[in-house]
Design a protein around this motif. Structure first.
Motif, short mmCIF file in Angstrom:
data_model
loop_
_atom_site.label_atom_id
_atom_site.label_comp_id
_atom_site.label_asym_id
_atom_site.label_seq_id
_atom_site.Cartn_x
_atom_site.Cartn_y
_atom_site.Cartn_z
N LEU A 238 0.72 -1.36 0.01
CA LEU A 238 0.01 0.15 -0.09
C LEU A 238 0.81 1.22 0.16
CD1 LEU A 238 -2.95 -0.96 2.20
CD2 LEU A 238 -2.98 -0.46 -0.02
N GLN A 239 2.04 1.22 0.79
CA GLN A 239 2.95 2.18 0.71
C GLN A 239 3.44 2.69 -0.64
OE1 GLN A 239 6.63 1.85 3.14
NE2 GLN A 239 5.25 2.08 4.81
N ILE A 240 3.42 1.76 -1.58
CA ILE A 240 4.10 1.85 -3.06
C ILE A 240 2.93 2.68 -3.61
CG2 ILE A 240 4.56 0.68 -5.18
CD1 ILE A 240 5.82 -1.55 -3.55
N TRP A 241 1.77 1.89 -3.70
CA TRP A 241 0.46 2.68 -4.20
C TRP A 241 0.10 4.05 -3.74
CZ3 TRP A 241 -4.99 0.10 -4.37
CH2 TRP A 241 -5.65 0.49 -5.48
N ALA A 242 0.24 4.00 -2.53
CA ALA A 242 -0.22 5.39 -1.86
C ALA A 242 0.58 6.63 -2.46
CB ALA A 242 0.27 5.51 -0.42
N LYS A 243 1.58 6.47 -3.15
CA LYS A 243 2.45 7.58 -3.45
C LYS A 243 1.76 8.26 -4.93
CE LYS A 243 6.88 6.84 -1.61
NZ LYS A 243 7.92 5.78 -2.04
N SER A 244 0.90 7.44 -5.56
CA SER A 244 0.21 7.91 -6.80
C SER A 244 -1.08 8.45 -6.12
CB SER A 244 0.09 7.04 -7.65
OG SER A 244 -0.95 6.18 -7.51
N PHE A 245 -1.46 8.33 -4.86
CA PHE A 245 -2.84 8.48 -4.14
C PHE A 245 -3.55 7.46 -4.58
CE2 PHE A 245 -0.32 12.75 -4.12
CZ PHE A 245 -0.45 12.76 -2.51
N TYR A 246 -3.32 6.20 -4.77
CA TYR A 246 -4.18 5.12 -5.17
C TYR A 246 -4.64 5.62 -6.50
CZ TYR A 246 -3.23 4.29 -0.17
OH TYR A 246 -2.60 4.21 0.93
N LYS A 247 -3.94 5.78 -7.48
CA LYS A 247 -4.57 6.14 -8.77
C LYS A 247 -5.28 4.77 -9.31
CE LYS A 247 -2.80 9.20 -12.40
NZ LYS A 247 -3.76 9.02 -13.03
N LYS A 248 -6.25 4.86 -10.03
CA LYS A 248 -7.05 3.73 -10.31
C LYS A 248 -6.77 3.51 -11.53
CE LYS A 248 -10.53 3.85 -6.94
NZ LYS A 248 -11.92 4.56 -6.68
N GLU A 249 -5.89 4.17 -12.60
CA GLU A 249 -5.63 3.61 -13.77
C GLU A 249 -4.48 4.47 -14.33
OE1 GLU A 249 -9.10 4.71 -16.24
OE2 GLU A 249 -8.90 6.72 -16.01
N GLY A 250 -3.90 4.06 -15.31
CA GLY A 250 -2.57 4.92 -15.87
C GLY A 250 -1.60 3.95 -16.42
N THR A 251 -0.45 4.55 -16.77
CA THR A 251 0.66 3.39 -16.95
C THR A 251 1.47 3.29 -15.69
OG1 THR A 251 2.38 5.41 -16.82
CG2 THR A 251 1.37 5.02 -19.08
N TRP A 252 2.19 2.32 -15.83
CA TRP A 252 2.95 1.51 -14.71
C TRP A 252 3.48 2.52 -13.70
CZ3 TRP A 252 2.18 -3.36 -13.45
CH2 TRP A 252 1.62 -4.15 -14.48
N THR A 253 4.36 3.63 -14.39
CA THR A 253 4.98 4.82 -13.89
C THR A 253 3.88 5.68 -13.12
OG1 THR A 253 6.45 4.81 -15.56
CG2 THR A 253 6.89 6.33 -13.97
N GLU A 254 2.70 6.01 -13.75
CA GLU A 254 1.69 6.84 -13.14
C GLU A 254 1.18 6.16 -11.80
OE1 GLU A 254 0.52 9.23 -17.35
OE2 GLU A 254 -0.67 7.31 -16.53
N VAL A 255 0.86 5.05 -12.04
CA VAL A 255 0.13 4.38 -10.76
C VAL A 255 1.21 3.95 -9.73
CG1 VAL A 255 -1.18 2.39 -10.13
CG2 VAL A 255 -1.47 3.62 -12.41
#
Ligand code: DGJ
Length: 534
Positions: A238-255
């Motif tokens: 979750l710490q990894i995903w939290a950095k994009s504010f839990y983006k629900k779509e986008g490229t690998w780098t965006e999410v």
């Protein structure tokens, strides 16, 4: 009339055959979930593997295997983890040779051992040196991973469907053969699919195939899984995903921001291995697991360990991509043995340790006490002489097996391990237990034990180099003493009470009747019934 009778009898027969077939499937080794994790069920009964993994080249020769069998028996193993390589079973495309596999099964049976087969297919230690020559030499059909500069690597690409298909066919052929020769006797209990997969030296592969996929949006199936299971995801992911504010779509780098490479490699490696495992399971559904080469610590940079493997940080990615893999396993060579085991008991993952090194004689008490299905030091015939203390630990655990099987994963058994002067407090039954570690080999190695709550006020402790002091639990009055304590000895295949323990044997010098002691390297088993009063 006669024809009706025939139709009815053939219907009854066919239902009977179907039931029998179903029963056969039920009888295969399988995992059964319980309170804390799962048990491996073999022929209707739980089984714990006190195992050893062979060095990489050992299993290639049957005469070499003959020479090490007495060694394996002397160390009291009940299971051997042995490699089966793609290059040996399919030297020519489509032509299979299972003589080596058959040799292992027959030797294991003669020596009353069980087997786990390690499929060295596309990956072995983030390399691809066990793939057959016809795969390794055809770099057009079987695409290689590339580094940033475009140089091809000793690593088959996780994105190449031709390699995945060829590997899956070979693996399915192996599983079909296992079903034919071992489908009833079940000497082979489980299969490891690939070995320490992923890529090293960089955090992702840079082949054209990989670059194209990396620039596309994160697959919708993965995003759905993460969104739907957000409450159950592990905090480190979750710490990894939290950095994009839990983006629900986008490229690998965006999410996935800074960890996009590792998450991308994990999804692709896990999806690939899932296809291989599913092809094998479709033929013969034995329990299947995959193993990870771990980083030096939990914030190590992907690429210093194989990026794509099932390291703790990407647990949810593996669980999403690889439903055909039953267990994610750690190869534990780090000092932090206990905390690493704990990381692999999340998201309902059973603990299965296919490889480990260092202080195994003590760590095994932690692993099995915490419900592990398998504990397996690596290079058992090479690095563990027959005098190694793991042999004595396995002997004690073998004798204790009825207890271990009864309490495995039931929430009433714990493992402890620690170095000299360390302390640990656990809650078990109605009491708190304070463990003071003395260490083994005069304090130079860790010491460990298994503690079972036989009743809310009665405990069994098996181990060495520690003391266990009983304290009142949360809602109990303060003073706690041992009512009765015994040492147990193993005679005529059962545990008998020997000395009644009291006085110095249950004291800390100034107070008596308060603790069980295991003062030296000698493994012992003791029980204590305790009580509290105000
Ligand atoms: C981990 C690998 O998975 C094993 O096959 C073996 O190569 C060991 N490392 C060597 O320490």
């Amino acid at each position: 009339m006669k024809s009706n009778f025939l139709i009815i009898s053939s219907l009854i027969l066919s239902v009977g055959f179907q039931l029998l077939a179903q029963q056969k499937v039920m009888e295969l080794p399988h995992l059964h979930e319980n309170v804390k994790s799962a048990q491996l069920i073999v022929h209707g009964k739980p089984f714990i593997m006190l195992a050893g993994e062979l060095s990489n080249s050992t299993s290639s020769s049957m005469s070499y295997m003959d020479s090490i069998m007495p060694h394996l028996k002397a160390l009291n193993l009940n299971t051997v983890l042995a490699a089966v390589s793609w290059e040996m079973i399919e030297p020519v495309e489509g032509q299979f040779d299972f003589s080596n596999v058959d040799g292992h099964i027959s030797k294991a049976r003669k020596n009353n051992l069980k087997l786990v087969m390690l499929w060295f297919g596309t990956w072995k230690n983030a390399c691809s040196s066990y793939a057959p020559a016809w795969v390794r030499q055809d770099t057009k059909r079987f695409v290689r991973s590339e580094d940033l500069a475009g140089a091809k690597l000793n690593n088959l690409s996780a994105l190449c469907s031709a390699t995945c298909e060829a590997d899956s066919k070979a693996f399915a052929a192996l599983m079909k053969h296992l079903k034919e020769v071992d489908g009833v006797q079940n000497t082979v209990l489980a299969v490891q699919v690939e070995n320490e997969p992923g890529i090293r030296g960089d955090s992702r592969e840079h082949s054209a195939l990989a670059n194209e996929a990396f620039n596309k949006p994160v697959p919708i199936e993965l995003m759905h899984y993460l969104i739907e299971n957000k409450e159950k995801l592990t905090p480190d992911f979750l710490q990894i995903w939290a950095k994009s504010f839990y983006k629900k779509e986008g490229t690998w780098t965006e999410v996935f921001d800074g960890e996009a490479d590792m998450v991308f490699m994990s999804w692709n490696t896990a999806s690939y291995i899932n296809k291989v495992a599913a092809a094998g399971k479709a033929v013969y559904p034995l329990p299947m697991y995959t193993n990870a080469w771990l980083g030096n610590n939990e914030s190590a940079k992907a690429g210093t360990f194989p990026s794509g493997g099932c390291v703790p940080r990407v647990f949810p990615i593996w669980k999403a991509a690889a439903p055909s893999i039953d267990i994610l396993s750690p190869d534990i060579y780090r000092k932090e043995f206990a905390s690493t085991c704990n990381l692999y008991q999340r998201m309902n993952n059973p603990l299965f340790i296919p490889e480990t090194g260092y202080f195994t004689h003590a760590n095994v008490f932690y692993a099995i006490g915490q419900g592990a299905i398998c504990f397996s030091p690596f290079g058992i015939e090479e690095y563990y002489p027959i005098t190694d203390p793991i042999g004595k630990s396995y002997q004690l655990l073998t004798n204790l097996m009825p207890y271990l099987l009864q309490y495995q994963g039931a929430g009433k058994m714990v493992g402890v391990v620690g170095k000299k002067d360390e302390k640990q407090e656990i809650s078990l039954g109605d009491y708190k237990l304070q463990i003071s570690f003395l260490g083994g080999s005069k304090g130079e190695t860790p010491s460990g034990a298994i503690i079972i709550s036989l009743a809310n006020d009665e405990f069994l402790v098996a181990g060495s180099g520690l003391s266990v002091t009983f304290l009142s639990g949360e809602n109990k009055p303060k003073r706690t003493e041992i009512l009765k304590a015994y040492e147990l000895v193993y005679k005529n295949k059962s545990w008998e009470k020997q000395r009644r323990l009291n006085g110095d044997e249950t004291g800390n010098g100034s107070d008596h009747g308060i603790q069980l002691q295991f003062k030296d390297d000698n493994l012992g088993v003791k029980t204590a019934k305790v009580f509290s009063y105000e």
